[in-house]
Design an enzyme around this catalytic site. Structure first.
Site, short mmCIF file in Angstrom:
data_model
loop_
_atom_site.label_atom_id
_atom_site.label_comp_id
_atom_site.label_asym_id
_atom_site.label_seq_id
_atom_site.Cartn_x
_atom_site.Cartn_y
_atom_site.Cartn_z
CE LYS A 1 -3.62 0.13 2.72
NZ LYS A 1 -4.49 0.29 3.91
CD GLU B 1 9.53 -7.68 5.79
OE1 GLU B 1 9.59 -8.05 6.99
OE2 GLU B 1 8.93 -6.64 5.44
N GLY C 1 -4.69 -5.14 5.90
CA GLY C 1 -4.01 -6.08 5.02
C GLY C 1 -4.60 -7.47 5.05
NE ARG C 2 -6.00 -8.50 11.27
CZ ARG C 2 -5.48 -7.34 11.63
NH1 ARG C 2 -4.43 -6.84 10.99
NH2 ARG C 2 -6.00 -6.63 12.62
CD GLU D 1 -1.33 -8.80 11.30
OE1 GLU D 1 -0.14 -9.11 11.20
OE2 GLU D 1 -2.00 -8.34 10.36
CG HIS E 1 -1.66 -40.87 8.24
ND1 HIS E 1 -1.43 -42.22 8.38
CD2 HIS E 1 -2.84 -40.77 7.56
CE1 HIS E 1 -2.40 -42.90 7.80
NE2 HIS E 1 -3.27 -42.05 7.30
CE LYS F 1 6.85 -3.76 9.70
NZ LYS F 1 5.44 -3.56 9.29
#
Length: 568
Positions: free
Chosen positions: A212, A218, A281-282, A367, A398, A532
């Site tokens: 954004k 990153e 964001g999420r 979050e 399993h 961060k």
């Protein structure tokens, strides 16, 4: 809107009632089903295409009544109405929360105007811009710098700019246009972008940089590495700036609102697709963040995807609490975590295409609701949040189902399945034993889905083990299952774009319900910031700056020193 102080749930009569029920609570799913032939029908609900069976949960009419009263007392329905109307229910950032506006149908009335902006018009304009661009890529009208059509789209983002698109792309692979592939780069570990680009042809590759602010460390680091890769592979390293910029303009687009930074990177601002500060964001996969998926599956399928979200939004908005599926599931989560001591929650999709769904939900749930203060800044009065995790069945059976079945921890689990697989197959040979020739493999697969929830609910008594011929009491004990392990079963007709949208919206509103009851702001994420910030401060020390290294604590200093010693 100035957010009013949240209701302290522990002060309500409903909470006190639930505390009383939980004291000495001894669930008996076998007994409850035996005494009530209508239990399954009573606790099975419909939300859009989703049939949701809560009957194997640890719930009784008394518990449900108290939970519904708790939702009333804490204002779940009223706060949802405030959210979708555009009130600033994210007080720490003084923002509206309008992910639901991303999937309002075109022409919805009355139009949604928030803070002086026509939200509906903004959303539809952006969608049309994304659709037009996606059509160019899909048709081959958009070409790379050498005139070849795009075959691979690489989405570069992190967090919500990655987890949502990659999950939906994987879920809807049967709908992806032949000749187009999407890949996703998120980790700043250079091995991620190396592996995702190693076998690609730069002439047919398009990068989407999703950030954004166009400043996420990153994402922008990976974007620069991708640009460097493009120049190197196209033999443009020593070319003129104009040649380099021309290549970037044809092989990079952006999902961002920072048009000046987009242009400085070399991307034509006309090829930047924006979204708004009222989209977290999420919660953004159905915004322009999903551009890579729109390219892959096309406009019509994307519109079905959005319609699925809207179906559950409307269910949440209009359905009374007693039949409101996201509210009921959120309330049960509160019951399990706050009153019965559950600390984690498993999500177990019996469809391989949802293999990234649990990872997606980890961000959405943890979050959002991993908070220690309420939305007015006061400490929470309850435990908040759950650890969400999971893997597709039957793989999980399993791996970790042992802990759920016979471990000492209470782990509520959501089982998700579809009736009609995208890729039906038959085992024509069989194994001569359990699997007959011509076995429909999806039926065999779903038999596991039904069996696991039954086993969790009803278990296996010591007498039942003995009746099978086991006489050694130590073995009897090892083969006994207590049952009374809660699960929810979610069954859909097929994993269509609409159903995927419905599933995402379902969990969004479960998160909302829990957050409202706990009185927390489910829409900020200050907890991700400190690490961060410290990484930027520590980076010079990692690069060998002795002064920066000297300011670190003894553990960090020693670790960095060892790293520098080991680094070749």
């Amino acid at each position: 809107m100035t957010e009013t102080a949240p209701v302290d749930p522990t002060t309500t009569e409903a909470w006190k009632t639930l505390v009383g029920i939980a004291d000495g609570f001894s669930p008996d799913l076998r007994g409850w089903f035996d005494s009530d032939p209508g239990r399954a029908e009573q606790y099975t609900f419909q939300a859009g295409d989703l049939t949701v069976d809560l009957s194997k949960g640890l719930v009784t009419p008394e518990i449900l009544a108290a939970l519904l009263q708790l939702a009333e007392d804490t204002g779940v329905a009223a706060r949802y109405q405030a959210m979708i109307a555009g009130e600033h229910v994210n007080p720490t950032e003084d923002r509206a929360v309008l992910h639901t506006a991303l999937r309002r149908p075109a022409g919805a009335t009355p139009s949604l105007v928030v803070d002086g902006q026509d939200v509906d018009a903004d959303v539809q304009a952006t969608l049309e811009k994304v659709y037009a661009f996606a059509d160019k890529v899909r048709s081959g009208a958009w070409k790379g710098v050498t005139g070849k059509r795009i075959e691979t789209v690489v989405n570069i983002g992190i967090g919500g700019s990655d987890l949502g698109p990659v999950m939906v792309y994987e879920a809807l692979k049967p709908y992806v246009q032949a000749g187009i592939e999407a890949r996703f780069v998120s980790n700043i570990d250079p091995s991620d972008i190396y592996e995702k680009t190693a076998d690609l042809d730069p002439e047919t590759t398009l990068f989407i940089v999703a950030s954004k602010t166009f400043g996420t460390l990153e994402t922008l680091t990976n974007a620069r590495l991708a640009r460097q890769w493009l120049w190197e592979r196209l033999s443009l390293t020593d070319a003129t700036d104009d040649a380099k910029n021309d290549a970037v303009a044809k092989h990079f687009v952006a999902v961002s609102t920072a048009l000046d930074k987009v242009a400085a990177f070399g991307i034509d601002p006309e090829n930047a697709f924006g979204f708004w500060d009222w989209v977290g964001g999420r919660y953004s996969v159905d915004s322009a963040i999903g551009t890579s998926v729109v390219i892959a599956i096309g406009k019509d399928n994307w519109q079905d995807f959005l319609a699925g979200f809207h179906t559950i939004d409307e269910h949440m908005r209009t359905t009374p609490l007693a039949q409101n599926v996201p509210v009921l599931m959120g309330l049960l989560n509160v019951w399990y975590s706050n009153f019965l001591g559950a600390q984690s929650h498993a999500v177990l999709p019996y469809t391989q295409y949802l293999h990234r769904f649990a990872a997606y939900l980890q961000q959405l749930t943890m979050e959002s609701n991993g908070k220690r203060v309420r939305w007015d800044g006061t400490p929470v009065t309850t435990d908040t949040g759950e650890v969400f995790w999971g893997e597709p069945g039957t793989n999980g059976q399993h791996a970790f189902y042992q802990l759920i079945h016979q471990g000492t921890r209470l782990i509520p689990a959501d089982f998700i399945a579809v009736a009609n697989p995208a890729r039906p197959l038959k085992d024509e040979t069989g194994d001569g034993k359990a699997v007959e020739p011509g076995q429909d493999v999806h039926n065999l697969f779903l038999a596991n889905f039904f069996a696991q929830t039954k086993a969790l609910a009803f278990g296996k008594t010591a007498d039942e083990v003995r009746a099978e011929g086991t006489t050694d009491e130590a073995i009897v004990a090892a083969r006994t299952f207590t049952g009374n392990k809660p699960s929810t079963s979610i069954l859909a007709p097929a994993l269509t774009p609409s159903v995927v949208g419905q599933l995402i919206a379902l969990y969004e509103h479960i998160v909302f319900t829990e957050g409202t009851i706990w009185g927390i702001d489910s829409f900020d994420q200050w907890g991700v910031e400190l690490g961060k910030q410290l990484a930027l401060q520590i980076a010079p020390a990692v690069d060998g700056n002795a002064d920066a290294l000297a300011t670190q604590d003894s553990s960090t200093k020693a670790l960095i020193a060892k790293y520098l010693e080991l680094r070749k």
